[in-house]
Design a protein around this motif. Sequence first.
Motif, mmCIF file in Angstrom:
data_model
loop_
_atom_site.group_PDB
_atom_site.id
_atom_site.type_symbol
_atom_site.label_atom_id
_atom_site.label_comp_id
_atom_site.label_asym_id
_atom_site.label_seq_id
_atom_site.Cartn_x
_atom_site.Cartn_y
_atom_site.Cartn_z
ATOM 1 N N VAL A 157 31.989 -40.700 -42.952
ATOM 2 C CA VAL A 157 31.426 -39.407 -42.754
ATOM 3 C C VAL A 157 32.594 -38.352 -43.269
ATOM 4 C CG1 VAL A 157 30.439 -37.662 -41.423
ATOM 5 C CG2 VAL A 157 29.902 -40.159 -41.258
ATOM 6 N N ILE A 158 32.252 -37.950 -44.320
ATOM 7 C CA ILE A 158 33.544 -36.985 -44.716
ATOM 8 C C ILE A 158 33.036 -35.390 -44.287
ATOM 9 C CG2 ILE A 158 34.842 -36.225 -46.574
ATOM 10 C CD1 ILE A 158 34.426 -39.128 -46.159
ATOM 11 N N GLY A 159 34.034 -34.729 -43.668
ATOM 12 C CA GLY A 159 33.775 -33.420 -43.134
ATOM 13 C C GLY A 159 33.321 -33.509 -41.552
ATOM 14 N N ALA A 160 34.251 -32.924 -41.009
ATOM 15 C CA ALA A 160 34.187 -33.321 -39.357
ATOM 16 C C ALA A 160 33.748 -32.072 -38.615
ATOM 17 C CB ALA A 160 35.469 -33.979 -38.642
ATOM 18 N N VAL A 214 33.055 -27.904 -54.489
ATOM 19 C CA VAL A 214 33.765 -28.600 -53.446
ATOM 20 C C VAL A 214 33.155 -29.841 -53.291
ATOM 21 C CG1 VAL A 214 34.702 -28.786 -51.024
ATOM 22 C CG2 VAL A 214 34.670 -26.595 -52.070
ATOM 23 N N LYS A 215 31.910 -29.973 -53.296
ATOM 24 C CA LYS A 215 31.202 -31.252 -53.226
ATOM 25 C C LYS A 215 31.506 -32.229 -54.432
ATOM 26 C CE LYS A 215 27.587 -29.427 -49.892
ATOM 27 N NZ LYS A 215 27.999 -30.192 -48.695
ATOM 28 N N ARG A 216 31.220 -31.529 -55.355
ATOM 29 C CA ARG A 216 31.451 -32.167 -56.784
ATOM 30 C C ARG A 216 32.858 -33.013 -56.909
ATOM 31 N NH1 ARG A 216 28.247 -28.291 -60.813
ATOM 32 N NH2 ARG A 216 26.330 -29.340 -60.774
ATOM 33 N N LEU A 240 20.805 -37.315 -47.514
ATOM 34 C CA LEU A 240 20.589 -37.762 -46.156
ATOM 35 C C LEU A 240 20.847 -36.663 -45.496
ATOM 36 C CD1 LEU A 240 22.223 -41.473 -45.596
ATOM 37 C CD2 LEU A 240 19.626 -40.718 -45.975
ATOM 38 N N HIS A 241 19.682 -35.855 -45.192
ATOM 39 C CA HIS A 241 19.744 -34.516 -44.492
ATOM 40 C C HIS A 241 19.368 -34.530 -43.048
ATOM 41 C CE1 HIS A 241 18.202 -30.073 -44.144
ATOM 42 N NE2 HIS A 241 19.480 -30.127 -44.083
ATOM 43 N N PHE A 242 20.444 -34.496 -42.285
ATOM 44 C CA PHE A 242 20.347 -34.500 -40.879
ATOM 45 C C PHE A 242 20.119 -32.844 -40.024
ATOM 46 C CE2 PHE A 242 21.848 -38.614 -39.330
ATOM 47 C CZ PHE A 242 22.300 -39.117 -40.678
HETATM 48 N N1 LIG Z 1 25.284 -26.310 -39.667
HETATM 49 C C1 LIG Z 1 23.858 -26.545 -39.841
HETATM 50 O O1 LIG Z 1 23.006 -26.003 -39.237
HETATM 51 C C2 LIG Z 1 23.388 -27.745 -40.895
HETATM 52 C C3 LIG Z 1 22.425 -28.231 -41.065
HETATM 53 C C4 LIG Z 1 22.072 -29.176 -41.943
HETATM 54 C C5 LIG Z 1 22.958 -29.416 -43.117
HETATM 55 N N2 LIG Z 1 24.140 -28.805 -43.043
HETATM 56 C C6 LIG Z 1 24.727 -29.172 -44.094
HETATM 57 O O2 LIG Z 1 25.996 -29.828 -43.576
HETATM 58 C C7 LIG Z 1 27.234 -29.910 -44.531
HETATM 59 C C8 LIG Z 1 28.234 -29.178 -43.417
HETATM 60 O O3 LIG Z 1 28.061 -28.292 -42.560
HETATM 61 P P1 LIG Z 1 28.683 -27.803 -41.159
HETATM 62 O O4 LIG Z 1 28.132 -26.722 -40.603
HETATM 63 O O5 LIG Z 1 29.031 -28.871 -40.593
HETATM 64 O O6 LIG Z 1 30.106 -27.229 -41.847
HETATM 65 P P2 LIG Z 1 31.471 -27.013 -41.204
HETATM 66 O O7 LIG Z 1 31.918 -25.715 -41.821
HETATM 67 O O8 LIG Z 1 31.197 -26.956 -39.663
HETATM 68 O O9 LIG Z 1 32.582 -28.323 -41.451
HETATM 69 C C9 LIG Z 1 32.811 -28.466 -42.727
HETATM 70 C C10 LIG Z 1 34.069 -29.422 -42.559
HETATM 71 O O10 LIG Z 1 34.323 -29.749 -43.882
HETATM 72 C C11 LIG Z 1 35.816 -29.905 -44.207
HETATM 73 N N3 LIG Z 1 36.153 -30.073 -45.336
HETATM 74 C C12 LIG Z 1 36.032 -28.997 -46.367
HETATM 75 N N4 LIG Z 1 36.237 -29.489 -47.495
HETATM 76 C C13 LIG Z 1 36.683 -30.632 -47.252
HETATM 77 C C14 LIG Z 1 37.206 -31.765 -48.289
HETATM 78 N N5 LIG Z 1 37.182 -31.550 -49.609
HETATM 79 N N6 LIG Z 1 37.377 -32.966 -47.836
HETATM 80 C C15 LIG Z 1 37.112 -33.241 -46.434
HETATM 81 N N7 LIG Z 1 37.000 -32.113 -45.550
HETATM 82 C C16 LIG Z 1 36.571 -30.973 -46.080
HETATM 83 C C17 LIG Z 1 36.174 -28.755 -43.217
HETATM 84 O O11 LIG Z 1 37.696 -28.748 -43.010
HETATM 85 C C18 LIG Z 1 35.380 -28.551 -42.147
HETATM 86 O O12 LIG Z 1 35.775 -29.286 -40.953
HETATM 87 C C19 LIG Z 1 26.878 -28.349 -45.235
HETATM 88 O O13 LIG Z 1 26.406 -28.927 -46.426
HETATM 89 C C20 LIG Z 1 25.778 -27.983 -44.911
HETATM 90 O O14 LIG Z 1 24.816 -27.298 -45.638
HETATM 91 C C21 LIG Z 1 24.513 -27.764 -41.957
#
Ligand SMILES: NC(=O)c1ccc[n+]([C@@H]2O[C@H](COP(=O)([O-])OP(=O)(O)OC[C@H]3O[C@@H](n4cnc5c(N)ncnc54)[C@H](O)[C@@H]3O)[C@@H](O)[C@H]2O)c1
Length: 316
Positions: free
Chosen positions: A22-25, A111-113, A154-156
């Motif tokens: 899982v990428i992004g914590a 960033v995602k791409r 995969l949308h949580f």
């Molecule tokens: N927050 C919500 O309610 C929710 C619900 C469903 C889906 N999402 C989706 O989930 C994704 C994340 O949302 P979130 O709310 O957890 O965001 P967040 O801002 O809480 O966390 C994003 C994390 O990604 C890290 N990050 C950024 N660029 C990175 C990179 N290049 N490599 C590794 N890590 C990197 C950041 O350091 C940060 O810790 C988004 O696409 C969002 O649309 C969010």
Amino acid sequence: MAAAPQETTPDTSAPVWTRVAVIGAGAMGAQIAGVIALSGREVALADTARDALDRAGTTLRGRWDSRVAKGAMTAAERDAAYGRITFSDNVSDAVSDVDLVIEAVVEKLDVKRDLFSQVDGAARPGTVISSNSSSFVPSSMAEAIADPTRFLGLHFFNPALVMKCVEVIAGPQTDPQLMSDGTRFVEQIGKEPVVLRKEINGFVANRILNAVRDEAIYLLEGGYASVTDIDRACRTALGYPMGPFELMDLTGVDIGYLTKKARYAASGDPKDAPSRTVSGLFDTGQLGRKSGRGFYVYDDKGVKQGENTDRPGASD
Ligand SMILES: NC(=O)c1ccc[n+]([C@@H]2O[C@H](COP(=O)([O-])OP(=O)(O)OC[C@H]3O[C@@H](n4cnc5c(N)ncnc54)[C@H](O)[C@@H]3O)[C@@H](O)[C@H]2O)c1
């Protein structure tokens, strides 16, 4: 006589995708990793920010400690689940030997791409790559990898440890086998899959949520009923746990405003633009519970005090 060859029945109980990264914590990634660890799988949780990884570990431990205290989980189960998570600040290392990558980084397409092309270069061939994005469709991200048939959404939902729904989204090039594996994976991690056979912006749940919000705003701005009564109708007639205005205040008026703005920018359809009420609240910093004021007013403990009579347009 030799026995006729038997057709083998596929073993649907065999675990799908046993090693996951899982990428992004952040808010989502930490809990998605927790869900996967609870299913018995090994999971690498990666983030470029060390403090995000530390926070993710603390959050998961905190939540599981309180489940242990309530008797909802044993200390041994907690320790085993925690032990299956590896925390890493090196994305390429984290994805180098996994079956599935779930991206949950900041909601910015560039960033995602960039991340997907990095992952594509570092992962084994055949690794399944997915995104938890709530607004970008798979085709807008899959082109960043060499084989887009290996990409799905995969949308949580937030909070991922609690919410049952996971939308499994096919892009135009997604391999159909990947969709059935993805659906089975979602079931195996204890969630309820909702399959999107074709991609569409907003997917299913958020589109329905938005339609309800739009209608609630229409009724409010038309002077047909109050914030309180529209919410009351949704709770007492439709069985919703909370009304659309209560929910907007909870999730943040700013999130609703920015989501609509992004959708309007993509479609150009005036129906998708933020309403004047939501724009007015956003412009005046009345963002819901977090600012103490949105459609309702809250005290400093977050307890609802009544409708916000200073809301833009309230006296129309
Ligand atoms: N927050 C919500 O309610 C929710 C619900 C469903 C889906 N999402 C989706 O989930 C994704 C994340 O949302 P979130 O709310 O957890 O965001 P967040 O801002 O809480 O966390 C994003 C994390 O990604 C890290 N990050 C950024 N660029 C990175 C990179 N290049 N490599 C590794 N890590 C990197 C950041 O350091 C940060 O810790 C988004 O696409 C969002 O649309 C969010």
